[in-house]
Design an enzyme around this catalytic site. Sequence first.
Site, PDB file in Angstrom:
ATOM      1  N   TYR A   1       4.012   6.242  10.106  1.00 50.66           N
ATOM      2  CA  TYR A   1       3.151   5.119   9.710  1.00 50.66           C
ATOM      3  C   TYR A   1       3.961   4.043   8.983  1.00 50.66           C
ATOM      4  CZ  TYR A   1      -1.180   2.730   8.527  1.00 50.66           C
ATOM      5  OH  TYR A   1      -2.185   1.797   8.441  1.00 50.66           O
TER       6      TYR A   1
ATOM      7  N   TYR B   1      -9.217   5.366   7.850  1.00 52.77           N
ATOM      8  CA  TYR B   1      -9.380   5.648   9.287  1.00 52.77           C
ATOM      9  C   TYR B   1     -10.408   6.765   9.410  1.00 52.77           C
ATOM     10  CZ  TYR B   1      -5.019   3.091  10.307  1.00 52.77           C
ATOM     11  OH  TYR B   1      -4.049   2.131  10.445  1.00 52.77           O
TER      12      TYR B   1
ATOM     13  N   HIS C   1       0.843  -1.205   0.000  1.00 55.28           N
ATOM     14  CA  HIS C   1       0.000   0.000   0.000  1.00 55.28           C
ATOM     15  C   HIS C   1       0.872   1.246   0.000  1.00 55.28           C
ATOM     16  CE1 HIS C   1      -4.115  -1.658   1.531  1.00 55.28           C
ATOM     17  NE2 HIS C   1      -3.574  -2.435   0.624  1.00 55.28           N
TER      18      HIS C   1
ATOM     19  N   LYS D   1       1.002  -0.505  15.043  1.00 52.75           N
ATOM     20  CA  LYS D   1       2.399  -0.651  15.449  1.00 52.75           C
ATOM     21  C   LYS D   1       2.692  -1.898  16.291  1.00 52.75           C
ATOM     22  CE  LYS D   1       4.119   2.814  13.385  1.00 52.75           C
ATOM     23  NZ  LYS D   1       4.155   2.285  12.016  1.00 52.75           N
TER      24      LYS D   1
ATOM     25  N   PRO E   1      -4.212  -0.128  18.848  1.00 53.21           N
ATOM     26  CA  PRO E   1      -3.963  -0.562  17.466  1.00 53.21           C
ATOM     27  C   PRO E   1      -4.070   0.539  16.407  1.00 53.21           C
ATOM     28  CG  PRO E   1      -6.122  -1.295  18.212  1.00 53.21           C
ATOM     29  CD  PRO E   1      -5.452  -0.688  19.402  1.00 53.21           C
TER      30      PRO E   1
HETATM   31  C1  PHB Z   1      -6.045  -4.620  10.762  1.00 53.20           C
HETATM   32  O1  PHB Z   1      -6.076  -4.827   9.550  1.00 53.20           O
HETATM   33  O2  PHB Z   1      -6.423  -5.481  11.574  1.00 53.20           O
HETATM   34  C2  PHB Z   1      -5.570  -3.300  11.258  1.00 53.20           C
HETATM   35  C3  PHB Z   1      -5.087  -2.378  10.342  1.00 53.20           C
HETATM   36  C4  PHB Z   1      -4.646  -1.143  10.776  1.00 53.20           C
HETATM   37  C5  PHB Z   1      -4.712  -0.822  12.115  1.00 53.20           C
HETATM   38  C6  PHB Z   1      -5.174  -1.743  13.036  1.00 53.20           C
HETATM   39  C7  PHB Z   1      -5.622  -2.992  12.599  1.00 53.20           C
HETATM   40  O3  PHB Z   1      -4.303   0.412  12.530  1.00 53.20           O
END
Ligand code: PHB
Length: 390
Positions: A385, A201, A72, A297, A293
């Site tokens: 990130y 997000y 990505h 990280k 989460p």
């Molecule tokens: C996930 O795909 O489970 C996932 C992706 C990004 C995050 C947290 C979890 O920030």
Amino acid sequence: MRTQVAIIGAGPAGLLLGQLLHREGIDAVILERRSADYVLGRIRAGVLESGTVDLIARAGCDQRLRQEGLPHDGVNLCFGGARHRIDLAGLTGGKQVTVYGQTEVTRDLMEARSAGGARTVYEAAGVHLEGFGGSRPVVHFLKGGIAQTLECDFIAGCDGFHGVCRQSVPERAIETFERVYPFGWLGLLADVPPVNEELIYVNHEDGFALCSMRSMTRSRYYLQCPADEKVEHWSDQRFWEALRARLDPEAAAALTTGPALEKSVARLRSFVAEPLRFGRLFLAGDAAHIVPPTGAKGLNLAASDIRYLSEALVEYFNGGSTAGLDAYSTKALARIWKAERFSWWMTSMLHRFPEVGRFGHKIQLAELEYLVSSEAASASLAENYVGLPY
Ligand code: PHB
Ligand code: APR
């Protein structure tokens, strides 16, 4: 039994360490409380920094990851009903993240370990550490009800947040730092195509949401929920409706729904233990720290600990120097605190915090506006990130 390194825990941290040591001719035994199937049944995160991918490659376990992982170049922030893209690659000189489930990373590492003939004891009960303050540590455990001992040179505590290793350290020798957030994430996994090619997000009045994926046919979605939410209160239909309501109109229209393969609630926490070394015991991964989460990280931090620790152990066994072991705690903690900062910041900016009220929500929106309109601010998010340097 005797080994050079006793590794407690067969999560990604323990397995990765085992594999890196094995490739350098250093013997390690892994003791895991659960069965292999149980470990593989846990659904965890899925975004890998390029440094994590490199380390998995060094462990010789990146074949499937290279084929099936999804690179990505960007992530999206959605607020005020509109979506904004952060060009991760453009802002970081071409760096990417790779979407590949932690479950798959674990599976690849487990397979390599058994193919290489390395020793793992699953369903090892009552693990108990002794003598790590001196020169001859011993790990006691029960296998099939029979008491066993494992003598070793070092113990690697890779046994997660609830493990025995951190708890074996005298209270006066360890300091902990913690923040528990007043909410959780309700996650849903489904075999439906992801709503968007990249992650989204979402900051919404109803609460945070995240659109993620495991592949182009399997989606992973999350909704902010009360910390003590019961998963039984969420039918699939209720989940999909709540998610749709938090998305921008284009994503809401594109959302494909389907039956959940898994649904679960996880509480959000920030936690760090200091130091990470106690004589011949080293803590790594979730045993040493937890991040919420939101910054993706958790697994990446476990990998960076293991990079420092494996290099230090190799230096010791192959060259006799303790310099890397002596520096491990300080070096690892410097990177850990930066990831803690980033994860806390992402969490603070994107979730509903009832106690900050409407003023707090306005401040979040101002921060998000600034973030997507300033190249300097976007670059700061992007740099964190994709993963800070080691
Ligand atoms: C996930 O795909 O489970 C996932 C992706 C990004 C995050 C947290 C979890 O920030
Ligand atoms: N004895 C033996 N094994 C134990 C014990 C014990 N007393 N306690 C816990 N374990 C095992 C757990 O069953 C688990 O399999 O240790 C393992 C720890 O694995 P993880 O919790 O996956 O932790 P870690 O390897 O540090 O991975 C960090 O995983 O938890 C996620 O979000 C986290 O992505 C991050 C990554």
